[in-house]
Design a protein around this motif. Structure first.
Motif, PDB file in Angstrom:
ATOM      1  N   ILE A  69       0.855  -1.183   0.000  1.00 16.22           N
ATOM      2  CA  ILE A  69       0.000   0.000   0.000  1.00 16.22           C
ATOM      3  C   ILE A  69       0.882   1.220   0.000  1.00 16.22           C
ATOM      4  O   ILE A  69       1.666   1.434   0.927  1.00 16.22           O
ATOM      5  CB  ILE A  69      -0.957   0.003   1.220  1.00 16.22           C
ATOM      6  CG1 ILE A  69      -1.844  -1.232   1.193  1.00 16.22           C
ATOM      7  CG2 ILE A  69      -1.779   1.287   1.245  1.00 16.22           C
ATOM      8  CD1 ILE A  69      -2.701  -1.390   2.420  1.00 16.22           C
ATOM      9  N   SER A  70       0.789   2.026  -1.056  1.00 14.13           N
ATOM     10  CA  SER A  70       1.664   3.184  -1.160  1.00 14.13           C
ATOM     11  C   SER A  70       1.173   4.306  -0.257  1.00 14.13           C
ATOM     12  O   SER A  70      -0.025   4.494  -0.049  1.00 14.13           O
ATOM     13  CB  SER A  70       1.751   3.670  -2.608  1.00 14.13           C
ATOM     14  OG  SER A  70       0.488   4.098  -3.039  1.00 14.13           O
ATOM     15  N   THR A  71       2.113   5.059   0.275  1.00 11.96           N
ATOM     16  CA  THR A  71       1.798   6.209   1.126  1.00 11.96           C
ATOM     17  C   THR A  71       2.423   7.446   0.502  1.00 11.96           C
ATOM     18  O   THR A  71       3.296   7.360  -0.350  1.00 11.96           O
ATOM     19  CB  THR A  71       2.343   6.009   2.546  1.00 11.96           C
ATOM     20  OG1 THR A  71       3.737   5.796   2.486  1.00 11.96           O
ATOM     21  CG2 THR A  71       1.712   4.803   3.210  1.00 11.96           C
ATOM     22  N   ASN A  72       1.965   8.607   0.939  1.00  8.96           N
ATOM     23  CA  ASN A  72       2.516   9.849   0.413  1.00  8.96           C
ATOM     24  C   ASN A  72       2.795  10.808   1.564  1.00  8.96           C
ATOM     25  O   ASN A  72       2.648  10.462   2.728  1.00  8.96           O
ATOM     26  CB  ASN A  72       1.558  10.474  -0.619  1.00  8.96           C
ATOM     27  CG  ASN A  72       0.187  10.736  -0.041  1.00  8.96           C
ATOM     28  OD1 ASN A  72       0.015  10.849   1.172  1.00  8.96           O
ATOM     29  ND2 ASN A  72      -0.791  10.834  -0.898  1.00  8.96           N
ATOM     30  N   GLU A  73       3.186  12.025   1.246  1.00  4.68           N
ATOM     31  CA  GLU A  73       3.544  12.994   2.281  1.00  4.68           C
ATOM     32  C   GLU A  73       2.349  13.417   3.115  1.00  4.68           C
ATOM     33  O   GLU A  73       2.508  13.767   4.283  1.00  4.68           O
ATOM     34  CB  GLU A  73       4.208  14.218   1.644  1.00  4.68           C
ATOM     35  CG  GLU A  73       5.577  13.916   1.076  1.00  4.68           C
ATOM     36  CD  GLU A  73       6.239  15.161   0.516  1.00  4.68           C
ATOM     37  OE1 GLU A  73       5.855  16.261   0.917  1.00  4.68           O
ATOM     38  OE2 GLU A  73       7.132  15.002  -0.328  1.00  4.68           O
ATOM     39  N   THR A  74       1.170  13.402   2.581  1.00 11.40           N
ATOM     40  CA  THR A  74      -0.023  13.774   3.333  1.00 11.40           C
ATOM     41  C   THR A  74      -0.222  12.819   4.505  1.00 11.40           C
ATOM     42  O   THR A  74      -0.514  13.231   5.617  1.00 11.40           O
ATOM     43  CB  THR A  74      -1.267  13.762   2.434  1.00 11.40           C
ATOM     44  OG1 THR A  74      -1.023  14.584   1.301  1.00 11.40           O
ATOM     45  CG2 THR A  74      -2.480  14.250   3.183  1.00 11.40           C
ATOM     46  N   GLY A  75      -0.066  11.536   4.272  1.00 10.80           N
ATOM     47  CA  GLY A  75      -0.181  10.555   5.334  1.00 10.80           C
ATOM     48  C   GLY A  75       0.911  10.684   6.365  1.00 10.80           C
ATOM     49  O   GLY A  75       0.715  10.424   7.545  1.00 10.80           O
TER      50      GLY A  75
END
Length: 78
Positions: A69-75
């Motif tokens: 599951i990819s994550t980004n800077e918002t998370g």
């Protein structure tokens, strides 16, 4: 050969354009209380599990990336 043909296969494009709320209302109308109980139960379990993991100091972002599951800077900011 149409062994597994259903009525909904022709409506796939229509379902993609519906909002999440519209999809939820349609599922509620189709499946009734079973949908509601199942979705609320799964939500409570997943939120509770995430809360417990974060409280225990587990790096959840890295754990999610390991299972695909990819994550980004918002998370990351949350």
């Amino acid at each position: 050969m149409r062994i597994f043909y259903t009525k909904d296969q022709g409506n796939e494009e229509k379902q993609e354009s519906k909002s999440k709320g519209g999809q939820a209302m349609e599922l509620l109308a189709q499946y009734g209380g079973a949908y509601l109980v199942t979705s609320i139960t799964l939500s409570l379990i997943s939120f509770g599990l995430c809360y417990a993991l974060i409280s225990a100091g587990v790096d959840v972002q890295t754990l999610l990336e390991k299972i695909g599951i990819s994550t980004n800077e918002t998370g990351e900011k949350g």
